[in-house]
Design a protein around this motif. Sequence first.
Motif, short mmCIF file in Angstrom:
data_model
loop_
_atom_site.label_atom_id
_atom_site.label_comp_id
_atom_site.label_asym_id
_atom_site.label_seq_id
_atom_site.Cartn_x
_atom_site.Cartn_y
_atom_site.Cartn_z
N ALA A 33 20.41 44.45 43.59
CA ALA A 33 21.69 45.14 43.39
C ALA A 33 21.60 46.02 42.16
CB ALA A 33 22.83 44.12 43.23
N VAL A 34 22.27 47.16 42.21
CA VAL A 34 22.29 48.05 41.06
C VAL A 34 23.72 48.47 40.76
CG1 VAL A 34 19.98 48.98 41.46
CG2 VAL A 34 21.94 50.15 42.43
N ARG A 35 23.95 48.73 39.50
CA ARG A 35 25.23 49.28 39.06
C ARG A 35 24.98 50.70 38.58
NH1 ARG A 35 28.03 48.56 33.44
NH2 ARG A 35 28.48 50.77 33.56
N ASP A 36 25.79 51.60 39.08
CA ASP A 36 25.69 53.00 38.70
C ASP A 36 26.15 53.16 37.26
OD1 ASP A 36 26.98 56.08 40.21
OD2 ASP A 36 25.62 55.72 38.54
N GLY A 81 27.52 55.61 36.02
CA GLY A 81 28.75 56.40 35.93
C GLY A 81 30.03 55.62 36.20
N ASP A 82 29.92 54.51 36.91
CA ASP A 82 31.13 53.73 37.19
C ASP A 82 30.76 52.26 37.22
OD1 ASP A 82 30.88 54.90 40.59
OD2 ASP A 82 30.03 53.08 39.73
N TYR A 83 31.64 51.47 37.74
CA TYR A 83 31.40 50.02 37.71
C TYR A 83 31.23 49.42 39.09
CZ TYR A 83 32.56 50.62 32.86
OH TYR A 83 32.55 51.05 31.56
N LYS A 84 30.91 50.29 40.06
CA LYS A 84 30.60 49.78 41.39
C LYS A 84 29.26 49.07 41.36
CE LYS A 84 30.90 53.51 43.94
NZ LYS A 84 30.96 54.36 45.15
N LEU A 85 29.13 48.09 42.24
CA LEU A 85 27.87 47.37 42.37
C LEU A 85 27.41 47.53 43.82
CD1 LEU A 85 26.04 45.57 40.61
CD2 LEU A 85 27.21 43.60 41.58
N SER A 86 26.16 47.99 44.02
CA SER A 86 25.63 48.19 45.36
C SER A 86 24.47 47.25 45.61
CB SER A 86 25.15 49.64 45.53
OG SER A 86 26.23 50.54 45.41
N PHE A 87 24.44 46.64 46.79
CA PHE A 87 23.41 45.68 47.16
C PHE A 87 22.49 46.27 48.22
CE2 PHE A 87 24.56 41.51 45.35
CZ PHE A 87 25.79 41.82 44.80
N GLY A 88 21.24 45.81 48.21
CA GLY A 88 20.34 46.09 49.31
C GLY A 88 20.72 45.24 50.51
N ALA A 89 20.09 45.52 51.66
CA ALA A 89 20.42 44.80 52.89
C ALA A 89 19.89 43.38 52.91
CB ALA A 89 19.90 45.58 54.10
N GLY A 90 19.00 43.06 51.97
CA GLY A 90 18.52 41.69 51.86
C GLY A 90 17.17 41.46 52.49
N GLN A 133 30.23 41.06 54.15
CA GLN A 133 28.83 40.92 54.53
C GLN A 133 28.73 40.92 56.03
OE1 GLN A 133 26.77 37.32 53.24
NE2 GLN A 133 24.83 38.44 53.16
N ASP A 134 27.94 41.83 56.56
CA ASP A 134 27.70 41.95 57.99
C ASP A 134 26.20 41.91 58.22
OD1 ASP A 134 30.16 44.18 57.34
OD2 ASP A 134 30.53 42.65 58.86
N PRO A 135 25.78 41.36 59.37
CA PRO A 135 24.34 41.21 59.64
C PRO A 135 23.58 42.53 59.46
CG PRO A 135 25.63 40.06 61.29
CD PRO A 135 26.61 40.83 60.46
N GLY A 136 22.51 42.47 58.70
CA GLY A 136 21.66 43.64 58.50
C GLY A 136 22.17 44.65 57.50
N LEU A 137 23.36 44.41 56.96
CA LEU A 137 23.95 45.40 56.04
C LEU A 137 24.10 44.87 54.62
CD1 LEU A 137 26.72 46.98 58.28
CD2 LEU A 137 24.44 47.87 57.77
N GLY A 138 23.76 43.64 54.39
CA GLY A 138 23.88 43.10 53.05
C GLY A 138 25.33 42.98 52.63
N LEU A 139 25.54 42.99 51.33
CA LEU A 139 26.88 42.90 50.76
C LEU A 139 27.38 44.29 50.42
CD1 LEU A 139 25.85 39.98 48.50
CD2 LEU A 139 27.86 39.82 49.96
N ARG A 140 28.55 44.61 50.90
CA ARG A 140 29.12 45.92 50.58
C ARG A 140 30.42 45.73 49.83
NH1 ARG A 140 29.53 49.00 56.10
NH2 ARG A 140 30.06 46.91 56.83
N GLN A 141 30.53 46.42 48.71
CA GLN A 141 31.69 46.24 47.86
C GLN A 141 32.90 46.97 48.43
OE1 GLN A 141 31.51 47.82 43.75
NE2 GLN A 141 32.01 45.75 43.09
N ILE A 142 34.03 46.26 48.48
CA ILE A 142 35.25 46.83 49.04
C ILE A 142 36.11 47.42 47.92
CG2 ILE A 142 37.33 46.34 50.39
CD1 ILE A 142 35.82 43.88 51.54
N TYR A 143 36.48 46.60 46.98
CA TYR A 143 37.24 47.01 45.80
C TYR A 143 36.75 46.19 44.62
CZ TYR A 143 41.00 49.92 47.75
OH TYR A 143 41.72 50.94 48.32
#
Lengths: 110, 113
Positions: free
Chosen positions: A89-92, A94-103, B37-47
């Motif tokens: 996971a990385v945090r940009d 520029g903001d405080y969003k956190l993005s994850f890889g698909a695993g 969290q959905d299969p194959g998509l990992g965790l996606r941030q909503i808010y």
Amino acid sequence: GQSLEQPSEVTAVEGAIVQINCTYQTSGFYGLSWYQQHDGGAPTFLSYNALDGLEETGRFSSFLSRSDSYGYLLLQELQMKDSASYFCAVRDEGDYKLSFGAGTTVTVRA
Amino acid sequence: EAQVTQNPRYLITVTGKKLTVTCSQNMNHEYMSWYRQDPGLGLRQIYYSMNVEVTDKGDVPEGYKVSRKEKRNFPLILESPSPNQTSLYFCASSPDRGDQPQHFGDGTRLSIL
């Protein structure tokens, strides 16, 4: 926005070493985190790298190269309980969003 | 015990019926967040929320609302749920930034028929 790539699956035997790579594309960068998740349970934090280099925590180590936009999680002396999904996971910056890889699903065989 | 508590853990409901998933943390954390969290998509941030009355969109905010009236609570609201919101949802908190260790709740499995 962020884009993270990691392998979908890795299989190894008990006692082996596994390396899970994570490459990222971001408009800015603050740090790379790793999480473990067993069978749809709550993800748990493993490690965090903000600077280049290797961080070691017991059997798990994490590495970061900011110039290559690349990091990895190293699992040593694999045990059956290490069978799980692992997310980078990385945090940009520029903001405080956190993005994850698909695993990456790690399966440990006896 | 330090924890993030989500309720309900499981819910089956129908399209269009408003629902709220509650999230509460007892660690006095500033940062709270919702993921699906959905299969194959990992965790996606909503808010996510940096503090009381401060919320911002993650990567997939459409169809969801949140509020942060108190530091400990961060409910997720689906005003008019649709089947594509069927998913596993996680709430998380961290001391003051998203890149600090996130403490996750046990998850809420939503099925929208």
